[in-house]
Design a protein around this motif. Structure first.
Motif: not given
Length: 133
Positions: A14-17, A52-54, A58-65, A103-106
């Motif tokens: 999906s080419a996520p940001d 790591k997979t995400f 190529p889009t190097k998305p920001d990751i929120i856990v 980033i964390v959403i708790d």
């Protein structure tokens, strides 16, 4: 396994940001923990690999856990471990986020201590009111 789901392939393509990941509630079944991991070693390794997979896209998305919501009363149809969800995941997901600069959403902390009948439809999954909160 989520790795084999069509939704995972779709997410990768999906080419996520931004990528939001919340793993855990279904993984807290006793057969995923008893005799296999005491502190979440496999869970942590899989979570890190998914990030790591995400992140390698190529889009190097920001990751929120996201820390899964607390488990007040396990519904009979879901044999989830309260110890895993309420004691291990909150610490482990924060550790994973720190290791991966995510980033964390708790959701656990935001819903813990609330009247579970008002914000959970079955003791494990938030109701509309829980999602609103």
């Amino acid at each position: 396994s989520y790795w084999a789901c069509d939704q995972f392939t779709y997410a990768l393509n999906s080419a996520p940001d931004i990528v939001t990941i919340m793993l855990g509630t279904n993984d807290a079944a006793p057969y995923n923990w008893e005799g296999q991991q005491a502190k979440g070693d496999s869970y942590e390794a899989d979570y890190n690999e998914m990030i790591k997979t995400f992140r390698d896209l190529p889009t190097k998305p920001d990751i929120i856990v996201m820390v899964p919501p607390p488990l007040h009363k396990p519904p009979s149809q879901f044999p989830f471990s309260r110890k895993v969800i309420n004691d291990i995941y909150p610490v482990l997901v924060h550790k994973i986020a720190k290791q991966n600069d995510a980033i964390v959403i708790d959701t656990h902390s935001s819903l813990d201590g609330l009247d579970h009948e008002d914000v959970f439809c079955d003791g494990a999954h938030p109701s509309d009111a829980g999602y609103y909160h």
